[in-house]
Design a protein around this motif. Structure first.
Motif, mmCIF file in Angstrom:
data_model
loop_
_atom_site.group_PDB
_atom_site.id
_atom_site.type_symbol
_atom_site.label_atom_id
_atom_site.label_comp_id
_atom_site.label_asym_id
_atom_site.label_seq_id
_atom_site.Cartn_x
_atom_site.Cartn_y
_atom_site.Cartn_z
ATOM 1 N N LYS A 58 61.550 75.000 49.460
ATOM 2 C CA LYS A 58 62.402 74.118 48.648
ATOM 3 C C LYS A 58 63.741 73.886 49.320
ATOM 4 C CE LYS A 58 60.610 74.568 44.019
ATOM 5 N NZ LYS A 58 60.707 73.422 43.181
ATOM 6 N N GLU A 59 64.313 74.931 49.919
ATOM 7 C CA GLU A 59 65.580 74.772 50.629
ATOM 8 C C GLU A 59 65.427 73.817 51.805
ATOM 9 O OE1 GLU A 59 67.439 78.432 51.777
ATOM 10 O OE2 GLU A 59 67.354 79.234 49.727
ATOM 11 N N ARG A 60 64.348 73.975 52.539
ATOM 12 C CA ARG A 60 64.082 73.087 53.691
ATOM 13 C C ARG A 60 63.945 71.638 53.214
ATOM 14 N NH1 ARG A 60 64.192 71.276 58.447
ATOM 15 N NH2 ARG A 60 62.294 70.766 59.548
ATOM 16 N N GLU A 61 63.212 71.451 52.133
ATOM 17 C CA GLU A 61 63.027 70.108 51.576
ATOM 18 C C GLU A 61 64.365 69.520 51.131
ATOM 19 O OE1 GLU A 61 60.655 68.097 47.807
ATOM 20 O OE2 GLU A 61 60.057 70.079 48.534
ATOM 21 N N HIS A 62 65.188 70.358 50.493
ATOM 22 C CA HIS A 62 66.509 69.904 50.043
ATOM 23 C C HIS A 62 67.380 69.505 51.233
ATOM 24 C CE1 HIS A 62 69.999 69.641 47.464
ATOM 25 N NE2 HIS A 62 70.667 70.431 48.301
ATOM 26 N N ASP A 63 67.343 70.311 52.309
ATOM 27 C CA ASP A 63 68.126 69.988 53.508
ATOM 28 C C ASP A 63 67.675 68.665 54.119
ATOM 29 O OD1 ASP A 63 69.532 72.307 53.161
ATOM 30 O OD2 ASP A 63 68.411 73.455 54.672
ATOM 31 N N LEU A 64 66.367 68.457 54.176
ATOM 32 C CA LEU A 64 65.844 67.208 54.734
ATOM 33 C C LEU A 64 66.296 66.009 53.908
ATOM 34 C CD1 LEU A 64 62.218 68.227 55.738
ATOM 35 C CD2 LEU A 64 64.093 67.645 57.272
ATOM 36 N N LYS A 65 66.241 66.158 52.573
ATOM 37 C CA LYS A 65 66.660 65.059 51.705
ATOM 38 C C LYS A 65 68.142 64.779 51.871
ATOM 39 C CE LYS A 65 63.193 65.199 48.072
ATOM 40 N NZ LYS A 65 62.925 65.433 46.667
ATOM 41 N N GLU A 66 68.951 65.841 51.960
ATOM 42 C CA GLU A 66 70.396 65.672 52.151
ATOM 43 C C GLU A 66 70.684 64.966 53.473
ATOM 44 O OE1 GLU A 66 73.349 66.311 50.488
ATOM 45 O OE2 GLU A 66 72.002 66.452 48.774
ATOM 46 N N GLY A 67 69.963 65.361 54.522
ATOM 47 C CA GLY A 67 70.158 64.722 55.836
ATOM 48 C C GLY A 67 69.844 63.237 55.786
ATOM 49 N N ALA A 68 68.740 62.893 55.135
ATOM 50 C CA ALA A 68 68.350 61.483 55.015
ATOM 51 C C ALA A 68 69.383 60.718 54.203
ATOM 52 C CB ALA A 68 66.971 61.383 54.366
ATOM 53 N N LYS A 69 69.902 61.363 53.148
ATOM 54 C CA LYS A 69 70.905 60.712 52.304
ATOM 55 C C LYS A 69 72.185 60.441 53.092
ATOM 56 C CE LYS A 69 72.607 61.328 47.596
ATOM 57 N NZ LYS A 69 72.724 62.278 46.482
ATOM 58 N N LYS A 70 72.607 61.418 53.903
ATOM 59 C CA LYS A 70 73.816 61.250 54.720
ATOM 60 C C LYS A 70 73.632 60.140 55.754
ATOM 61 C CE LYS A 70 75.755 65.865 54.246
ATOM 62 N NZ LYS A 70 76.020 67.149 54.902
ATOM 63 N N GLU A 71 72.460 60.131 56.388
ATOM 64 C CA GLU A 71 72.185 59.076 57.376
ATOM 65 C C GLU A 71 72.255 57.699 56.722
ATOM 66 O OE1 GLU A 71 68.542 59.553 59.526
ATOM 67 O OE2 GLU A 71 69.062 61.603 60.122
ATOM 68 N N LYS A 72 71.688 57.588 55.544
ATOM 69 C CA LYS A 72 71.694 56.312 54.832
ATOM 70 C C LYS A 72 73.118 55.891 54.488
ATOM 71 C CE LYS A 72 69.078 54.089 51.155
ATOM 72 N NZ LYS A 72 68.155 54.287 50.050
ATOM 73 N N GLU A 73 73.926 56.855 54.054
ATOM 74 C CA GLU A 73 75.323 56.570 53.703
ATOM 75 C C GLU A 73 76.110 56.129 54.935
ATOM 76 O OE1 GLU A 73 78.595 56.053 51.400
ATOM 77 O OE2 GLU A 73 76.578 56.528 50.714
ATOM 78 N N VAL A 74 75.897 56.817 56.071
ATOM 79 C CA VAL A 74 76.583 56.445 57.317
ATOM 80 C C VAL A 74 76.181 55.032 57.734
ATOM 81 C CG1 VAL A 74 76.681 56.953 59.789
ATOM 82 C CG2 VAL A 74 76.923 58.794 58.133
ATOM 83 N N ARG A 75 74.887 54.736 57.640
ATOM 84 C CA ARG A 75 74.396 53.411 58.015
ATOM 85 C C ARG A 75 75.007 52.332 57.121
ATOM 86 N NH1 ARG A 75 68.932 53.698 56.957
ATOM 87 N NH2 ARG A 75 68.747 55.192 58.635
ATOM 88 N N ARG A 76 75.075 52.621 55.806
ATOM 89 C CA ARG A 76 75.641 51.658 54.863
ATOM 90 C C ARG A 76 77.117 51.417 55.152
ATOM 91 N NH1 ARG A 76 78.728 51.295 50.916
ATOM 92 N NH2 ARG A 76 79.179 53.503 50.796
ATOM 93 N N LYS A 77 77.846 52.493 55.453
ATOM 94 C CA LYS A 77 79.275 52.374 55.757
ATOM 95 C C LYS A 77 79.490 51.581 57.037
ATOM 96 C CE LYS A 77 83.547 54.891 55.765
ATOM 97 N NZ LYS A 77 84.242 53.678 55.439
ATOM 98 N N ARG A 78 78.657 51.822 58.044
ATOM 99 C CA ARG A 78 78.778 51.105 59.323
ATOM 100 C C ARG A 78 78.540 49.607 59.116
ATOM 101 N NH1 ARG A 78 75.139 53.901 62.396
ATOM 102 N NH2 ARG A 78 73.579 52.269 62.190
ATOM 103 N N ILE A 79 77.545 49.269 58.302
ATOM 104 C CA ILE A 79 77.254 47.854 58.023
ATOM 105 C C ILE A 79 78.422 47.213 57.281
ATOM 106 C CG2 ILE A 79 75.770 46.331 56.659
ATOM 107 C CD1 ILE A 79 73.434 48.193 57.363
#
Length: 119
Positions: A58-79
């Motif tokens: 569950k921790e690994r899954e949570h970390d993966l989801k957080e990483g994807a969320k951060k990447e999406k936020e960075v991409r949105r901010k860059r756009i």
């Protein structure tokens, strides 16, 4: 004294017609007749190990989801930043003429007034 109507004993395996009239279906077992095997219960150590594995997963899954969320936020901010820079550059590149005489504004018709921007 023998009676004319005798009770007919049915063999054990034969039953009457089922209510749904589906003769190919076998009747299910009642829940009370199903007995759990005594060896099915796992030991306390094994349960602790499984619990730790589940927690780690569950921790690994949570970390993966957080990483994807951060990447999406960075991409949105860059756009968004890119869009803002593009707007700023368009404004810089425009040819602007200031209207100092307010009488000119009064002479303009509606179509010309729509094209005027206030800054």
């Amino acid at each position: 004294m023998p009676s004319s109507v005798q009770a007919v004993k049915r063999p054990e395996g034969i039953q009457g017609k089922s209510k749904s009239r589906r003769i190919w279906r076998e009747p299910g077992e009642k829940s009370g007749s199903i007995i759990a095997a005594p060896g099915m219960r796992s030991s306390w150590k094994r349960r602790l190990v499984e619990r730790a594995e589940r927690k780690a997963m569950k921790e690994r899954e949570h970390d993966l989801k957080e990483g994807a969320k951060k990447e999406k936020e960075v991409r949105r901010k860059r756009i968004e930043d890119k869009r803002q820079r593009k707007l700023d550059n368009e404004k810089k590149g425009e040819i602007v003429q200031q209207i100092t005489n307010s009488a000119k504004l009064k002479r303009l018709n509606k179509k010309q007034m729509r094209s005027i921007q206030k800054r």
